[in-house]
Design a protein around this motif. Structure first.
Motif, PDB file in Angstrom:
ATOM      1  N   VAL A   1     -12.131 -12.525   6.073  1.00  0.00           N
ATOM      2  CA  VAL A   1     -11.415 -13.500   5.243  1.00  0.00           C
ATOM      3  C   VAL A   1     -10.394 -12.498   5.402  1.00  0.00           C
ATOM      4  O   VAL A   1     -10.391 -11.271   5.207  1.00  0.00           O
ATOM      5  CB  VAL A   1     -12.038 -13.902   4.192  1.00  0.00           C
ATOM      6  CG1 VAL A   1     -10.564 -14.145   3.041  1.00  0.00           C
ATOM      7  CG2 VAL A   1     -12.973 -14.602   4.008  1.00  0.00           C
ATOM      8  N   THR A   2      -8.759 -12.835   5.428  1.00  0.00           N
ATOM      9  CA  THR A   2      -7.661 -12.152   5.763  1.00  0.00           C
ATOM     10  C   THR A   2      -7.968 -11.364   3.823  1.00  0.00           C
ATOM     11  O   THR A   2      -7.433 -12.079   2.903  1.00  0.00           O
ATOM     12  CB  THR A   2      -6.771 -13.185   5.801  1.00  0.00           C
ATOM     13  OG1 THR A   2      -6.779 -13.524   7.445  1.00  0.00           O
ATOM     14  CG2 THR A   2      -5.342 -12.101   5.845  1.00  0.00           C
ATOM     15  N   GLN A   3      -7.370  -9.867   4.094  1.00  0.00           N
ATOM     16  CA  GLN A   3      -7.667  -9.875   2.197  1.00  0.00           C
ATOM     17  C   GLN A   3      -5.810  -8.960   2.437  1.00  0.00           C
ATOM     18  O   GLN A   3      -5.543  -7.782   3.507  1.00  0.00           O
ATOM     19  CB  GLN A   3      -8.874  -8.159   2.348  1.00  0.00           C
ATOM     20  CG  GLN A   3      -8.795  -7.593   1.414  1.00  0.00           C
ATOM     21  CD  GLN A   3     -10.009  -7.097   1.428  1.00  0.00           C
ATOM     22  OE1 GLN A   3      -9.271  -5.746   0.747  1.00  0.00           O
ATOM     23  NE2 GLN A   3     -10.919  -6.748   2.497  1.00  0.00           N
ATOM     24  N   THR A   4      -5.239  -8.812   1.925  1.00  0.00           N
ATOM     25  CA  THR A   4      -4.443  -8.412   1.071  1.00  0.00           C
ATOM     26  C   THR A   4      -4.280  -7.529   0.191  1.00  0.00           C
ATOM     27  O   THR A   4      -5.381  -7.464  -1.108  1.00  0.00           O
ATOM     28  CB  THR A   4      -2.501  -9.160   1.156  1.00  0.00           C
ATOM     29  OG1 THR A   4      -2.371  -9.877   2.113  1.00  0.00           O
ATOM     30  CG2 THR A   4      -1.652  -8.537   0.964  1.00  0.00           C
ATOM     31  N   ILE A   5      -3.982  -5.602   0.300  1.00  0.00           N
ATOM     32  CA  ILE A   5      -4.138  -5.012  -0.448  1.00  0.00           C
ATOM     33  C   ILE A   5      -2.622  -4.520  -1.041  1.00  0.00           C
ATOM     34  O   ILE A   5      -1.514  -4.035  -0.030  1.00  0.00           O
ATOM     35  CB  ILE A   5      -4.745  -3.773  -0.291  1.00  0.00           C
ATOM     36  CG1 ILE A   5      -5.995  -3.926   0.252  1.00  0.00           C
ATOM     37  CG2 ILE A   5      -4.844  -2.656  -1.327  1.00  0.00           C
ATOM     38  CD1 ILE A   5      -6.992  -3.401   0.744  1.00  0.00           C
ATOM     39  N   SER A   6      -2.321  -4.888  -2.096  1.00  0.00           N
ATOM     40  CA  SER A   6      -1.074  -4.719  -2.498  1.00  0.00           C
ATOM     41  C   SER A   6      -0.560  -3.723  -3.320  1.00  0.00           C
ATOM     42  O   SER A   6      -1.513  -2.738  -4.025  1.00  0.00           O
ATOM     43  CB  SER A   6      -0.165  -5.523  -3.344  1.00  0.00           C
ATOM     44  OG  SER A   6      -0.135  -6.919  -2.108  1.00  0.00           O
ATOM     45  N   GLY A   7       0.818  -2.376  -3.017  1.00  0.00           N
ATOM     46  CA  GLY A   7       1.212  -1.755  -4.654  1.00  0.00           C
ATOM     47  C   GLY A   7       1.038  -0.501  -3.888  1.00  0.00           C
ATOM     48  O   GLY A   7       0.358   0.423  -4.595  1.00  0.00           O
ATOM     49  N   GLN A   8       0.387  -0.004  -2.466  1.00  0.00           N
ATOM     50  CA  GLN A   8      -0.341   1.028  -2.012  1.00  0.00           C
ATOM     51  C   GLN A   8       1.359   1.974  -1.916  1.00  0.00           C
ATOM     52  O   GLN A   8       2.258   1.917  -1.504  1.00  0.00           O
ATOM     53  CB  GLN A   8      -0.966   1.496  -0.969  1.00  0.00           C
ATOM     54  CG  GLN A   8      -2.096   0.483  -1.227  1.00  0.00           C
ATOM     55  CD  GLN A   8      -2.964  -0.176  -1.533  1.00  0.00           C
ATOM     56  OE1 GLN A   8      -3.769   1.316  -2.385  1.00  0.00           O
ATOM     57  NE2 GLN A   8      -3.139  -0.266  -2.981  1.00  0.00           N
ATOM     58  N   VAL A   9       0.852   3.283  -2.562  1.00  0.00           N
ATOM     59  CA  VAL A   9       2.337   4.259  -2.391  1.00  0.00           C
ATOM     60  C   VAL A   9       2.026   5.402  -1.876  1.00  0.00           C
ATOM     61  O   VAL A   9       1.486   5.607  -1.264  1.00  0.00           O
ATOM     62  CB  VAL A   9       2.677   4.455  -4.485  1.00  0.00           C
ATOM     63  CG1 VAL A   9       3.301   5.735  -4.682  1.00  0.00           C
ATOM     64  CG2 VAL A   9       2.496   3.353  -5.090  1.00  0.00           C
ATOM     65  N   VAL A  10       3.357   5.283  -1.516  1.00  0.00           N
ATOM     66  CA  VAL A  10       3.302   6.537   0.422  1.00  0.00           C
ATOM     67  C   VAL A  10       3.618   8.093  -0.635  1.00  0.00           C
ATOM     68  O   VAL A  10       5.208   7.571  -0.670  1.00  0.00           O
ATOM     69  CB  VAL A  10       3.552   6.100   1.840  1.00  0.00           C
ATOM     70  CG1 VAL A  10       3.832   7.048   2.634  1.00  0.00           C
ATOM     71  CG2 VAL A  10       2.651   5.079   2.340  1.00  0.00           C
ATOM     72  N   ASP A  11       3.344   8.770  -0.650  1.00  0.00           N
ATOM     73  CA  ASP A  11       4.076   9.473  -1.538  1.00  0.00           C
ATOM     74  C   ASP A  11       4.907  11.087   0.101  1.00  0.00           C
ATOM     75  O   ASP A  11       4.019  10.773   1.426  1.00  0.00           O
ATOM     76  CB  ASP A  11       3.537  10.899  -1.832  1.00  0.00           C
ATOM     77  CG  ASP A  11       3.219  10.427  -3.096  1.00  0.00           C
ATOM     78  OD1 ASP A  11       3.843   9.545  -4.210  1.00  0.00           O
ATOM     79  OD2 ASP A  11       1.940  10.511  -4.113  1.00  0.00           O
TER      80      ASP A  11
END
Length: 396
Positions: A79-89
């Motif tokens: 199942v395709t999965q999207t993980i949002s709101g990931q921050v790169v510092d």
């Protein structure tokens, strides 16, 4: 650096603070924590937009400007999965791991609730997918690549009452079966009503009426007996709809005075009266049989017979085309008689006796529902020895 100003004879100094890039890394596993190789990881807005997991399930993205991103993990078996709101510092790599769930599927068979025959071309919709599918020639449908969750399936088919399943769960990597048995909306093959008429005086027309209009789409069958000093025959059938087109199934002439005929109209408009017209003034008797559940091209087999005596019959047809048919049989006679000893299994309709002076004649129709194929015949015993004619027709 834009809009820097340079003066003659003087150096210009412009300072800026550089931001160090960051990145993403992580591991993709299945529900048993086993690494998944070959998963495509897409980073929305990253300089390098996609990466692929290695044999250890690992992936990396570098040279990513500080900010907030979403990562999408896709593979044909999961199942395709999207993980949002990931921050790169700045100067840091952010770990984003994903646990992927295997797709499920839904399948089933759609069949008739009585005959259990497969229903092809039924429309099937599932809340698991936007697009509908149709059943194949075996009545089977399938939805694949379904995200595990709770769903319902709805089935519709021409000539049947639609159904919606109760909610069911699609589990990871599993096929869920949802079968349907649809109830036909078609009327059963049978006689709804009959009505008839017999003349008291000679004429060229005779009308039979009913207080209950026939239903739209019914099969109407007319049996007719006409007798005159010179042979007449039916030239046409009309009815109160004004648009039904009648066809002759069969006819037989007895000597130089009597004529016996069967006419019909399939998929008929609703009527309250039916009129027979003959080629000359005659003694007339008729019966109208109103039949539900017939096909739109119902006519199948027919046979006729004539004779003189008390043993009247229709002759025997060849084998019927299918098991489910209705037989309409008719015995007509010259003079005035009564009938008895009709062939077992038939429903005998009211006798129609024309009492035209010096030209009395009559007829009596009967019907039978078939459940097997075979040749068909009908007979009756007349109360006196007279000239008779018999006709029989089968309809699908």
């Amino acid at each position: 650096i834009n809009n820097a100003i340079v003066s003659a004879g003087s150096p210009t100094i412009e300072g800026t603070a550089l931001t160090e890039d960051g990145g993403f890394f992580g591991t993709v596993t299945d529900s048993s924590s086993a690494p998944i190789q070959g998963v495509t990881v897409t980073c929305n807005g990253c300089l390098v937009s996609s990466a692929t997991t290695n044999s250890s399930g690992n992936y990396t993205f570098g040279d990513i400007a500080p900010g907030t991103y979403s990562l999408t993990f896709s593979d044909t078996d999961y199942v395709t999965q999207t993980i949002s709101g990931q921050v790169v510092d700045a100067g840091a790599s952010t770990e984003v791991d994903a646990v992927m769930t295997t797709d499920g599927s839904v399948t089933g068979t759609v069949s008739d609730s009585v005959t259990h025959a497969a229903i092809p071309n039924a429309s099937v919709t599932c809340t698991c997918q936007g697009a509908a599918t149709t059943t194949n020639s075996s009545g089977v449908y399938t939805f694949t690549l379904i995200t595990p969750a709770s769903y319902t399936v709805t089935v519709t088919a021409t000539g049947y009452t639609g159904q919606t399943s109760a909610p069911f769960t699609v589990n990871p990597g599993a096929t869920t079966t949802q079968n349907f048995q649809l109830v036909s909306t078609a009327k059963p093959l049978g006689v709804v009503q009959s009505f008839g008429k017999a003349a008291t005086t000679a004429g060229t027309t005779l009308a039979a009426t009913t207080g209950t209009a026939t239903a739209l789409g019914d099969l109407l069958v007319v049996t007719v007996k006409d007798r005159s000093s010179t042979l007449t025959n039916v030239t046409g059938i009309t009815d109160s709809s004004g648009t039904n087109v009648w066809a002759k199934a069969t006819s037989i002439q007895s000597g130089g005075q009597a004529d016996e005929e069967i006419w019909y109209v399939a998929n008929a408009k609703s009527v309250t009266s039916v009129t027979v017209t003959v080629s000359g003034s005659a003694s007339l008797a008729m019966t109208v049989v109103d039949i539900s559940g017939a096909t739109t091209t119902p006519f199948d087999k027919t046979m006729t017979a004539t004779g003189t005596g008390t043993a009247a019959s229709t002759g025997t047809t060849t084998t019927t085309a299918q098991a489910s048919e209705i037989v309409i049989a008719n015995i007509g006679w010259n003079s005035t008689v009564t009938t008895s000893g009709q062939t077992a299994g038939y429903t005998v309709l009211p006798l129609q006796q024309a009492t035209v002076p010096s030209n009395a004649s009559g007829e009596q129709a009967a019907w039978r529902i078939l459940t097997t194929t075979g040749p068909q015949t009908y007979a009756a015993t007349l109360s006196a020895s007279v000239a008779w004619a018999g006709a029989i027709a089968t309809f699908k």
